[in-house]
Write a protein that holds these residues in place. Structure first.
Motif, mmCIF file in Angstrom:
data_model
loop_
_atom_site.group_PDB
_atom_site.id
_atom_site.type_symbol
_atom_site.label_atom_id
_atom_site.label_comp_id
_atom_site.label_asym_id
_atom_site.label_seq_id
_atom_site.Cartn_x
_atom_site.Cartn_y
_atom_site.Cartn_z
ATOM 1 N N LEU A 222 -89.592 20.900 -4.127
ATOM 2 C CA LEU A 222 -88.420 20.036 -4.210
ATOM 3 C C LEU A 222 -88.832 18.590 -3.910
ATOM 4 O O LEU A 222 -88.522 18.051 -2.859
ATOM 5 C CB LEU A 222 -87.330 20.499 -3.236
ATOM 6 N N PRO A 223 -89.558 17.976 -4.842
ATOM 7 C CA PRO A 223 -89.959 16.586 -4.618
ATOM 8 C C PRO A 223 -88.804 15.618 -4.862
ATOM 9 O O PRO A 223 -87.824 15.960 -5.520
ATOM 10 C CB PRO A 223 -91.067 16.380 -5.650
ATOM 11 N N HIS A 224 -88.946 14.416 -4.341
ATOM 12 C CA HIS A 224 -87.985 13.340 -4.558
ATOM 13 C C HIS A 224 -88.648 12.285 -5.420
ATOM 14 O O HIS A 224 -89.782 11.913 -5.167
ATOM 15 C CB HIS A 224 -87.568 12.711 -3.224
ATOM 16 N N GLY A 225 -87.952 11.815 -6.437
ATOM 17 C CA GLY A 225 -88.498 10.752 -7.273
ATOM 18 C C GLY A 225 -88.041 10.867 -8.708
ATOM 19 O O GLY A 225 -87.032 11.501 -9.008
ATOM 20 N N HIS A 226 -88.798 10.254 -9.594
ATOM 21 C CA HIS A 226 -88.499 10.263 -11.020
ATOM 22 C C HIS A 226 -88.895 11.615 -11.597
ATOM 23 O O HIS A 226 -89.999 12.113 -11.347
ATOM 24 C CB HIS A 226 -89.252 9.127 -11.709
ATOM 25 N N LEU A 227 -88.011 12.201 -12.371
ATOM 26 C CA LEU A 227 -88.189 13.558 -12.878
ATOM 27 C C LEU A 227 -89.529 13.790 -13.568
ATOM 28 O O LEU A 227 -90.312 14.663 -13.169
ATOM 29 C CB LEU A 227 -87.037 13.880 -13.840
ATOM 30 N N ALA A 228 -89.822 13.034 -14.613
ATOM 31 C CA ALA A 228 -91.052 13.247 -15.378
ATOM 32 C C ALA A 228 -92.281 13.022 -14.507
ATOM 33 O O ALA A 228 -93.241 13.805 -14.545
ATOM 34 C CB ALA A 228 -91.082 12.336 -16.602
ATOM 35 N N THR A 229 -92.264 11.981 -13.694
ATOM 36 C CA THR A 229 -93.407 11.675 -12.830
ATOM 37 C C THR A 229 -93.689 12.818 -11.868
ATOM 38 O O THR A 229 -94.844 13.222 -11.685
ATOM 39 C CB THR A 229 -93.137 10.378 -12.033
ATOM 40 N N GLU A 230 -92.647 13.358 -11.250
ATOM 41 C CA GLU A 230 -92.831 14.436 -10.267
ATOM 42 C C GLU A 230 -93.265 15.741 -10.929
ATOM 43 O O GLU A 230 -94.050 16.497 -10.359
ATOM 44 C CB GLU A 230 -91.566 14.629 -9.440
ATOM 45 N N ILE A 231 -92.761 16.010 -12.131
ATOM 46 C CA ILE A 231 -93.193 17.218 -12.849
ATOM 47 C C ILE A 231 -94.658 17.081 -13.252
ATOM 48 O O ILE A 231 -95.436 18.025 -13.095
ATOM 49 C CB ILE A 231 -92.281 17.498 -14.060
ATOM 50 N N HIS A 232 -95.052 15.913 -13.726
ATOM 51 C CA HIS A 232 -96.465 15.676 -14.071
ATOM 52 C C HIS A 232 -97.353 15.875 -12.846
ATOM 53 O O HIS A 232 -98.392 16.540 -12.919
ATOM 54 C CB HIS A 232 -96.668 14.261 -14.606
ATOM 55 N N ARG A 233 -96.927 15.296 -11.721
ATOM 56 C CA ARG A 233 -97.707 15.388 -10.486
ATOM 57 C C ARG A 233 -97.849 16.844 -10.038
ATOM 58 O O ARG A 233 -98.936 17.307 -9.710
ATOM 59 C CB ARG A 233 -97.055 14.556 -9.384
ATOM 60 N N ALA A 234 -96.752 17.589 -10.045
ATOM 61 C CA ALA A 234 -96.790 18.992 -9.617
ATOM 62 C C ALA A 234 -97.675 19.827 -10.534
ATOM 63 O O ALA A 234 -98.427 20.681 -10.063
ATOM 64 C CB ALA A 234 -95.377 19.570 -9.576
ATOM 65 N N ALA A 235 -97.583 19.573 -11.830
ATOM 66 C CA ALA A 235 -98.403 20.329 -12.791
ATOM 67 C C ALA A 235 -99.886 20.092 -12.536
ATOM 68 O O ALA A 235 -100.680 21.036 -12.560
ATOM 69 C CB ALA A 235 -98.034 19.945 -14.219
ATOM 70 N N GLU A 236 -100.250 18.853 -12.262
ATOM 71 C CA GLU A 236 -101.655 18.532 -12.005
ATOM 72 C C GLU A 236 -102.115 19.052 -10.655
ATOM 73 O O GLU A 236 -103.173 19.687 -10.547
ATOM 74 C CB GLU A 236 -101.871 17.024 -12.107
ATOM 75 N N GLU A 237 -101.335 18.802 -9.607
ATOM 76 C CA GLU A 237 -101.734 19.207 -8.257
ATOM 77 C C GLU A 237 -101.827 20.721 -8.102
ATOM 78 O O GLU A 237 -102.605 21.213 -7.296
ATOM 79 C CB GLU A 237 -100.760 18.639 -7.225
ATOM 80 N N ASN A 238 -101.016 21.452 -8.854
ATOM 81 C CA ASN A 238 -100.993 22.914 -8.735
ATOM 82 C C ASN A 238 -101.714 23.615 -9.872
ATOM 83 O O ASN A 238 -101.614 24.825 -10.021
ATOM 84 C CB ASN A 238 -99.543 23.397 -8.618
ATOM 85 N N ASP A 239 -102.432 22.833 -10.686
ATOM 86 C CA ASP A 239 -103.225 23.368 -11.790
ATOM 87 C C ASP A 239 -102.403 24.319 -12.674
ATOM 88 O O ASP A 239 -102.817 25.436 -12.984
ATOM 89 C CB ASP A 239 -104.467 24.077 -11.239
#
Length: 130
Positions: free
Chosen positions: A73-90
């Motif tokens: 449940l991140p806080h921020g801009h939708l696309a940015t947070e989804i990109h970040r989660a996808a990369e960080e969690n492989d």
């Protein structure tokens, strides 16, 4: 969320994979203008604290219902947070909902479209709300 989660669970079973449940909390724009600059910060923080707690509880309920052990449940801009989660969690695949784009949204873009640009993994858009 039901149709999206059911599709994601179907894929989880088929490919014996991990499943994350994710929702992004977007900041409230214009909050300071509405509340006034002097009270905005404290009121905003209080509101977000209550909203965040309620949001987490709802996500936990969904996670239990669909047997998902990882909740983001991140806080921020939708696309940015989804990109970040996808990369960080492989992640290999992001499954998200779409209502379809028509009218003025065709010119302005849509959430799934914003997410697609810059993704480092595949994305599946599940049509909802038909």
């Amino acid at each position: 969320a039901g149709a999206i989660l059911e599709e994601a669970c179907r894929l989880r079973e088929r490919y014996d994979s991990q499943l994350y449940l994710m929702s992004v909390v977007r900041p409230l724009s214009g909050f300071a203008a509405f509340m006034g600059e002097t009270t905005a910060n404290g009121a905003y923080q209080g509101f977000m604290s209550v909203a965040d707690r309620q949001y987490r509880e709802k996500l936990k309920e969904l996670a239990r219902k669909y047997a998902i052990t990882r909740v983001l449940l991140p806080h921020g801009h939708l696309a940015t947070e989804i990109h970040r989660a996808a990369e960080e969690n492989d992640m290999d695949l992001v499954v998200m909902g779409t209502h379809g784009t028509h009218g003025p949204a065709l010119l302005l873009g849509s959430t799934p479209n914003a997410v697609l640009h810059g993704m480092t993994c595949d994305t599946l858009a599940v049509r909802v709300g038909l």
